[in-house]
Structure formats: structure tokens, C-alpha cells
Design an enzyme around this catalytic site. Structure first.
Site, PDB file in Angstrom:
ATOM      1  N   HIS A  64       0.737  -1.224   0.055  1.00  0.00           N
ATOM      2  CA  HIS A  64      -0.179  -0.094  -0.011  1.00  0.00           C
ATOM      3  C   HIS A  64       0.835   1.209  -0.194  1.00  0.00           C
ATOM      4  CE1 HIS A  64      -3.793  -2.069   1.848  1.00  0.00           C
ATOM      5  NE2 HIS A  64      -3.142  -2.660   0.785  1.00  0.00           N
ATOM      6  N   GLU A  94       1.225   4.029   1.914  1.00  0.00           N
ATOM      7  CA  GLU A  94       1.905   4.387   3.197  1.00  0.00           C
ATOM      8  C   GLU A  94       2.972   3.163   3.551  1.00  0.00           C
ATOM      9  OE1 GLU A  94      -2.649   5.412   3.264  1.00  0.00           O
ATOM     10  OE2 GLU A  94      -1.620   3.715   2.670  1.00  0.00           O
ATOM     11  N   CYS A 150      -6.059   2.243   5.782  1.00  0.00           N
ATOM     12  CA  CYS A 150      -6.508   0.982   6.053  1.00  0.00           C
ATOM     13  C   CYS A 150      -6.031   0.535   7.638  1.00  0.00           C
ATOM     14  CB  CYS A 150      -6.448  -0.044   5.033  1.00  0.00           C
ATOM     15  SG  CYS A 150      -4.849  -0.637   5.169  1.00  0.00           S
ATOM     16  N   CYS A 207      -2.190  -0.237   7.498  1.00  0.00           N
ATOM     17  CA  CYS A 207      -1.363   0.760   7.311  1.00  0.00           C
ATOM     18  C   CYS A 207      -1.267   1.826   8.374  1.00  0.00           C
ATOM     19  CB  CYS A 207      -1.702   1.854   5.883  1.00  0.00           C
ATOM     20  SG  CYS A 207      -1.526   1.071   4.242  1.00  0.00           S
TER      21      CYS A 207
END
Length: 153
Positions: A52, A54, A82, A85
Site C-alpha cells: 500500500h 503508506e 486502512c 497501514c
């Protein structure tokens, strides 16, 4: 538009144009306002569900600074993180996050952050089966780490 958020959004745009993953981008700045981590969602490119935006930005920042501790750094992300993250951000000791879209916005286009948040709250139990086994043996590794003076981070 905030200039840091603009950079995060540009990372997201670049990622979707290159078909690397979803519409998510992030940057991390240090105490002096220098960008030390850039990320866009690379789940499809890397075939890695943890890639992801991040996480990619955290990994880059940690490598650049040669540390796992990003205390004092700030994260800008194009969407509310999310649960995975968010956990990584907390583990990295980042205390401030600025985000654009909400997790509900992500849900509106098909991402399932809300379902994971529901699971964490004790709802949506069908999502995952957790079964504890062999704690008696596994705890010995924890005890060994503690006896060795292992670093807690």
C-alpha cells in the site's frame, strides 16, 4: 490545495496511470519539511497485498534514515489509512497523519476497509478464523528474547 497533499495525490495518479495498483498515494516529511518517503499503491505491480502507498512510503523513509523509528515525521496520504497501514504508521512512531478521502469513500469504489474495521470491532466474524495452538512452546521464544535483552520497539 496543500502542497504536501498535492504530492501524495500525484503519487496516486502516477500509480494508477502505470497500472501499479489502486488510487492511493502518500508522502512522509521529516521535521525540516524534506520528503523522505514517497509511495503509491503497488499491490498489482509487486503482486504483494501489503504494498500500500503508506507502507511503500514508510519503507523508503526508513531506508533513507536507516532506522525503524520515524518519530517526528508527518505522513500525508490521499486516503484515510486502512487498518494494516494504520498499524504500520503506529509501529513507525508517526504521530500525525493528514488524509484526503475517507475509508467510506474507498468503500464507495469497492475497497473493503470498512469490513476489516468491522472485524477488528468484533463484528463480521466470518471474515477470518483464528485458532490458537502450541502457545506453551511458542512462548519459550518470547522468554528467550526477553532473557537476551531484545530491543522492544
Amino acid at each position: 490545495m496543500n502542497p504536501w497533499m498535492e504530492k501524495a495525490k500525484q503519487n496516486a495518479e502516477r500509480g494508477i496511470e502505470q497500472k501499479e495498483g489502486g488510487p492511493f498515494g502518500a508522502i512522509i516529511i521529516d521535521k525540516n519539511g524534506n520528503i523522505i518517503g514517497n509511495g503509491n499503491n503497488q499491490v498489482l505491480k509487486e503482486k504483494d497485498p501489503t504494498a500500500h502507498a503508506e507502507i511503500v512510503a514508510i519503507r523508503e523513509a526508513c531506508k533513507k534514515l536507516d532506522t525503524q523509528d520515524l518519530s517526528g515525521c508527518i505522513l500525508y496520504t490521499s486516503c484515510e489509512p486502512c487498518p494494516m497501514c494504520l498499524s504500520a504508521i503506529i509501529w513507525a512512531n508517526i504521530k500525525t497523519i493528514y488524509y484526503g478521502c475517507t475509508k467510506e469513500d474507498a468503500g464507495e469504489i469497492g475497497f473493503r476497509d470498512d469490513k476489516i474495521y468491522e472485524y477488528i470491532k468484533g463484528k463480521n466474524k466470518d471474515m477470518l478464523e483464528k485458532i490458537q495452538i502450541d502457545r506453551e512452546e511458542c512462548i519459550k521464544t518470547f522468554e528467550k528474547y526477553q532473557q537476551m535483552g531484545g530491543i522492544i520497539y
